[in-house]
Design a protein around this motif. Sequence first.
Motif, mmCIF file in Angstrom:
data_model
loop_
_atom_site.group_PDB
_atom_site.id
_atom_site.type_symbol
_atom_site.label_atom_id
_atom_site.label_comp_id
_atom_site.label_asym_id
_atom_site.label_seq_id
_atom_site.Cartn_x
_atom_site.Cartn_y
_atom_site.Cartn_z
ATOM 1 N N TYR A 1 1.149 -0.939 -0.092
ATOM 2 C CA TYR A 1 0.020 0.470 -0.319
ATOM 3 C C TYR A 1 0.750 0.616 0.164
ATOM 4 O O TYR A 1 1.197 2.067 -0.629
ATOM 5 N N PHE A 2 2.202 1.374 0.941
ATOM 6 C CA PHE A 2 2.480 2.544 0.534
ATOM 7 C C PHE A 2 3.834 2.780 0.267
ATOM 8 O O PHE A 2 4.074 3.738 -0.341
ATOM 9 N N SER A 3 4.044 1.577 -0.729
ATOM 10 C CA SER A 3 5.844 1.369 -1.488
ATOM 11 C C SER A 3 4.641 1.241 -2.938
ATOM 12 O O SER A 3 6.136 2.088 -3.802
ATOM 13 N N ILE A 4 3.945 0.640 -2.852
ATOM 14 C CA ILE A 4 3.261 0.472 -4.540
ATOM 15 C C ILE A 4 1.807 1.706 -4.604
ATOM 16 O O ILE A 4 1.776 2.403 -5.579
ATOM 17 N N ILE A 5 0.570 1.456 -3.974
ATOM 18 C CA ILE A 5 -0.384 1.677 -4.364
ATOM 19 C C ILE A 5 0.053 3.367 -3.918
ATOM 20 O O ILE A 5 -0.896 3.995 -5.148
ATOM 21 N N ARG A 6 0.197 3.778 -3.478
ATOM 22 C CA ARG A 6 0.063 5.073 -2.950
ATOM 23 C C ARG A 6 0.910 6.243 -3.792
ATOM 24 O O ARG A 6 0.616 7.177 -4.751
ATOM 25 N N PRO A 7 2.010 5.678 -4.657
ATOM 26 C CA PRO A 7 2.946 5.980 -5.244
ATOM 27 C C PRO A 7 2.317 6.165 -6.485
ATOM 28 O O PRO A 7 2.283 7.383 -8.023
ATOM 29 N N PHE A 8 1.527 5.163 -6.934
ATOM 30 C CA PHE A 8 0.833 4.891 -8.227
ATOM 31 C C PHE A 8 -0.249 5.639 -8.317
ATOM 32 O O PHE A 8 -0.863 6.354 -8.962
ATOM 33 N N GLU A 9 -0.516 6.016 -7.237
ATOM 34 C CA GLU A 9 -1.519 6.757 -7.523
ATOM 35 C C GLU A 9 -1.559 8.246 -7.778
ATOM 36 O O GLU A 9 -2.541 9.058 -8.500
ATOM 37 N N THR A 10 -0.126 9.164 -7.618
ATOM 38 C CA THR A 10 0.155 10.093 -7.626
ATOM 39 C C THR A 10 0.260 9.726 -9.400
ATOM 40 O O THR A 10 0.073 11.157 -9.334
#
Length: 406
Positions: A126-135
Amino acid sequence: MKGFIRLIIIISVALFSFLIAANCILLNNNMDEKSKPYRVEAQRITHKIENGEDFNPDDYDYIFNVEKLSDDLTESSDDYLIRKINGVCYRFDYRVPSDNGNSVLLFNIIFSAAALLIFGVLLYVYFSIIRPFETLSNYPAELAKGNLTIPLKEQKNNYFGRFIWGLDLLREHLEKKKASELELQRQNKTIVLSLSHDIKTPLGVIELYAKALQKGLYKDEGKKKKIAVSIHDKCEEIRNYVDHISNTAADEFFDIDVSDSDFYLSDLINTIRSFYSEKMRLLRTDFIINDFSNCFLCGDIDRSVEVMQNIIENAVKYGDGKSIIISFSREEDCQLIHISNSGCSLSDSELPHIFDSFWRGSNVDSQSGSGLGLYICRTIMNKMNGGIFAEICDNNMIVSVVFPMR
């Protein structure tokens, strides 16, 4: 992102529920009297006594002594069982099996560790992949709006390294394209203004001659013939200006960059196969790629893929959808790739024009298009010192692409 958070909550609840259910089952098994192993052994010995068979208590794990009693006892205790067999009471001394509480504790520790590991992995994702990808997901939309100056933030990890590199390359390409279009507009305006000024001079001369002839100012036939020649020369001058405008506009419109490099034929074909195998399967079109001998080709592999795609897309549009076949041949130092589709409805008289710009055949029907696909293919192949030609054979359209070999 909200969906992934929901997934974490669902998995956490499922793991916690499974842990509670497993503990309940294990504890119930420990408390179930019927599951106590010494009772099973006592039952087996009882059957042997009833059948008059010999037995040895040493052969059993929990029953270590069987004693015949003279008194009638009916109640068991924590150390022995009482069984009445054939009218005689027997005492079965047993060892209490070890408590499974340690096993339950070990299970809880292992399961909790596994659950924490899963939960930790989900949080890490979540913190390393999903959130950066959301940006990053908002970046293509900004590019579509024409915002080409927004910077891409570097990520601490390398999960999106190639993706970020690709987006930044796209941004640079669009930015260069935008600058090129602005420069092209400036040049076009300059050319139009310049040529319009140049055209005014011969037009003015033609206009003067036309008015003079209209008023009958020239009586001599020789003079009239000389004026006619002069008008013809001025028309040719204007035609040259118009041709210059057309050629300049065409050259700038199709400003195609081609890199001079080498690539394997197999890389080109494997790329085309990956693009079209699934699509042709969905279209129920036989997509056949014949065997070939791998070799080194000269040119730009990306542009070569573009050429192959344009030809195959035309085969899909204007063929009958039954089959598309890619075959191979060699002539001297050239590799030929032949793309054939069944159901060609183009007439032989139209065949020489298919590589002209903005030309569309009589078989287009309601198919959308600009008439530039094959023209672009020819432009690309010429820049790669190759070639392209087409023929109609047995109701099949065959487009052949010629690549120089290394």
